[in-house]
Design a protein around this motif. Structure first.
Motif, PDB file in Angstrom:
ATOM      1  N   ARG A  72      10.329   6.545 -15.082  1.00 51.42           N
ATOM      2  CA  ARG A  72      10.299   5.494 -14.060  1.00 51.42           C
ATOM      3  C   ARG A  72      11.635   4.744 -13.998  1.00 51.42           C
ATOM      4  NH1 ARG A  72       4.709   4.517 -16.142  1.00 51.42           N
ATOM      5  NH2 ARG A  72       3.283   5.418 -14.600  1.00 51.42           N
ATOM      6  N   LEU A  73      12.238   4.508 -15.156  1.00 53.22           N
ATOM      7  CA  LEU A  73      13.541   3.843 -15.164  1.00 53.22           C
ATOM      8  C   LEU A  73      14.597   4.698 -14.479  1.00 53.22           C
ATOM      9  CD1 LEU A  73      13.621   2.346 -18.779  1.00 53.22           C
ATOM     10  CD2 LEU A  73      13.295   1.107 -16.630  1.00 53.22           C
ATOM     11  N   MET A  74      14.557   6.002 -14.734  1.00 56.17           N
ATOM     12  CA  MET A  74      15.508   6.895 -14.079  1.00 56.17           C
ATOM     13  C   MET A  74      15.293   6.920 -12.572  1.00 56.17           C
ATOM     14  SD  MET A  74      15.498  10.027 -16.827  1.00 56.17           S
ATOM     15  CE  MET A  74      16.585  11.059 -15.843  1.00 56.17           C
ATOM     16  N   ALA A  75      14.019   6.935 -12.142  1.00 58.98           N
ATOM     17  CA  ALA A  75      13.732   6.913 -10.706  1.00 58.98           C
ATOM     18  C   ALA A  75      14.233   5.612 -10.069  1.00 58.98           C
ATOM     19  CB  ALA A  75      12.233   7.081 -10.474  1.00 58.98           C
ATOM     20  N   ALA A  76      14.056   4.497 -10.777  1.00 48.35           N
ATOM     21  CA  ALA A  76      14.550   3.218 -10.269  1.00 48.35           C
ATOM     22  C   ALA A  76      16.069   3.235 -10.149  1.00 48.35           C
ATOM     23  CB  ALA A  76      14.100   2.075 -11.188  1.00 48.35           C
ATOM     24  N   GLY A  77      16.739   3.857 -11.133  1.00 49.10           N
ATOM     25  CA  GLY A  77      18.192   4.005 -11.040  1.00 49.10           C
ATOM     26  C   GLY A  77      18.596   4.850  -9.851  1.00 49.10           C
ATOM     27  N   GLY A  78      17.802   5.910  -9.560  1.00 52.18           N
ATOM     28  CA  GLY A  78      18.083   6.731  -8.396  1.00 52.18           C
ATOM     29  C   GLY A  78      17.922   5.964  -7.093  1.00 52.18           C
ATOM     30  N   ILE A  79      16.918   5.100  -7.004  1.00 49.78           N
ATOM     31  CA  ILE A  79      16.723   4.279  -5.799  1.00 49.78           C
ATOM     32  C   ILE A  79      17.912   3.337  -5.596  1.00 49.78           C
ATOM     33  CG2 ILE A  79      15.294   2.464  -4.797  1.00 49.78           C
ATOM     34  CD1 ILE A  79      12.884   3.818  -6.164  1.00 49.78           C
ATOM     35  N   LEU A  80      18.381   2.730  -6.672  1.00 55.26           N
ATOM     36  CA  LEU A  80      19.566   1.877  -6.552  1.00 55.26           C
ATOM     37  C   LEU A  80      20.788   2.689  -6.159  1.00 55.26           C
ATOM     38  CD1 LEU A  80      19.206  -0.589  -9.569  1.00 55.26           C
ATOM     39  CD2 LEU A  80      18.902  -1.065  -7.141  1.00 55.26           C
ATOM     40  N   GLY A  81      20.837   3.953  -6.630  1.00 57.62           N
ATOM     41  CA  GLY A  81      21.926   4.825  -6.205  1.00 57.62           C
ATOM     42  C   GLY A  81      21.903   5.074  -4.711  1.00 57.62           C
TER      43      GLY A  81
END
Length: 410
Positions: free
Chosen positions: A180-189
């Motif tokens: 989930r943290l990685m997905a959140a980082g992808g959304i910010l990307g």
């Protein structure tokens, strides 16, 4: 957010890289760990060189103004490419290498186009903080940014899609949290890409953009922290938990030593890897504490079971009576009874050797309450028994009596 916001990511990069490098040292043939280390190192390089001071120092060292911006973008893409292999391996390890090679082959020409488009005309004015504003209309920059933002966007979409799919199938809570943290980082990307595209092409083609560089800095810095934390936390979480529980497990390991030593001296076969100095009550380190404590508990339990033929079925009643006479109740009394049974069996075994007494074996197994799935619960159950074995006058008296009776029998 200040211009040096990316430096906030450097401690996270160092922690993540140190952790994964240690894993790689222990498993050097694991290609996924190689990919993760390359990803973290590349992202860390991109984040570091983005700092205005380091940006300027790098350009002065190589003698090419603004080359740091190209290096920043290229190392960031290299980190994304390394991360692609890790993401592909999450859901389908069998085909991950082949798919990653296809992606690398597809991206390589775009990297060449980016480099040529960037270097097609000298950009002599150093612009570590306002490169986009300074060179938005320069020749080649439209194509350069199209390649950079396109590669970045596809990688972020793949990151979000892959981690979302993996989260649904993950069973470990820390793995789900990391995904989930990685997905959140992808959304910010993706937010960073949208902001960058609108601001850059707005400047290039002369329309006002309501989005500014502060949002880009915030998105990319926080996104890097989220992705690296997500990559690291599934493996680092148990180590942090082990570090948190280390004082308790270290104390339990030392408390169990007297009972373990007596069992080892009587039934050495249950200890597969004897320490060089078994008499020394050592203290395990944070990393080894879990394994060593688990091994010590298993060896005590197996040794007690090996002593079962030497158990006197009448000892429990005798020990209970004496324990009550000494004012013991509850857990302390039960621990004293169990310790007395084992101590008497140890003394009997030492004197009779491989030939157990003719009495019938008692129905009650020794340490029957040990063997649960919870290591700390087993340690807590064994600790009072070990303390009673080492310090209880009731246990000492019953052990001496058993030794006398066994000696008389021989």
């Amino acid at each position: 957010m200040p211009e040096h916001a990316h430096l906030f990511t450097i401690p996270i990069v160092l922690i993540a890289l140190t952790h994964k490098a240690w894993q790689l040292y222990n498993n050097p043939k694991n290609p996924v760990l190689w990919a993760l280390c390359a990803m973290i190192a590349a992202i860390g390089t991109a984040a570091t060189i983005r700092s205005p001071a380091i940006y300027t120092a790098f350009d002065e060292a190589v003698g090419i103004p603004n080359l740091a911006r190209l290096i920043e973008h290229l190392t960031g893409i290299i980190g994304l490419c390394a991360g692609e292999y890790f993401l592909l391996n999450l859901n389908n390890p069998e085909t991950s290498a082949r798919k990653a090679k296809i992606r690398y082959i597809a991206i390589s020409p775009l990297l060449v186009i980016m480099a040529v488009a960037f270097l097609i005309e000298p950009r002599t004015i150093e612009a570590p903080s306002d490169f986009t504003e300074q060179y938005a209309t320069a020749p080649g920059m439209g194509l350069y940014m199209a390649c950079f933002l396109g590669i970045f966007a596809l990688s972020m979409l793949h990151l979000i899609r892959t981690t979302h799919r993996y989260t649904k199938n993950a069973t470990r809570p820390l793995v789900r949290l990391g995904s989930r943290l990685m997905a959140a980082g992808g959304i910010l990307g993706l937010v960073f890409i949208l902001n960058k595209a609108v601001s850059f092409y707005g400047l290039r083609y002369g329309f006002d953009s309501p989005i500014n560089a502060e949002l880009s800095r915030a998105c990319i810095a926080i996104g890097i922290i989220l992705v690296l934390t997500g990559v690291t936390i599934p493996a680092a979480g148990p180590r942090l938990a082990a570090l948190y529980r280390w004082p308790q497990r270290r104390r339990a390991y030392r408390e169990l030593h007297p009972l373990w030593l007596a069992i080892y001296n009587t039934t050495p076969a249950v200890v597969f890897t004897p320490p060089r100095q078994p008499d020394k009550n050592t203290s395990p380190g944070p990393i080894q504490a879990h394994t060593l404590l688990l091994r010590r508990i298993i060896e005590i339990r197996d040794g007690a079971l090996a002593l079962r033929p030497y158990l006197d079925p009448h000892i429990a009643a005798t020990a209970e009576t004496e324990a009550r006479n000494h004012g013991l109740t509850g857990t302390r009394m039960l621990a004293t009874i169990e310790a007395a049974r084992i101590a008497a069996a140890i003394e009997t075994a030492r004197r009779l050797g491989p030939t157990p007494p003719p009495e019938s074996t008692p129905d009650a197994l020794p340490l029957a309450n040990v063997g649960a799935e919870d290591l700390d619960a087993d340690a807590a159950a064994l600790a009072p028994v070990a303390q009673a074995y080492a310090h209880s006058p009731v246990v000492a008296r019953i052990a001496r009596q058993a030794a006398t009776e066994a000696t008389s029998a021989t």
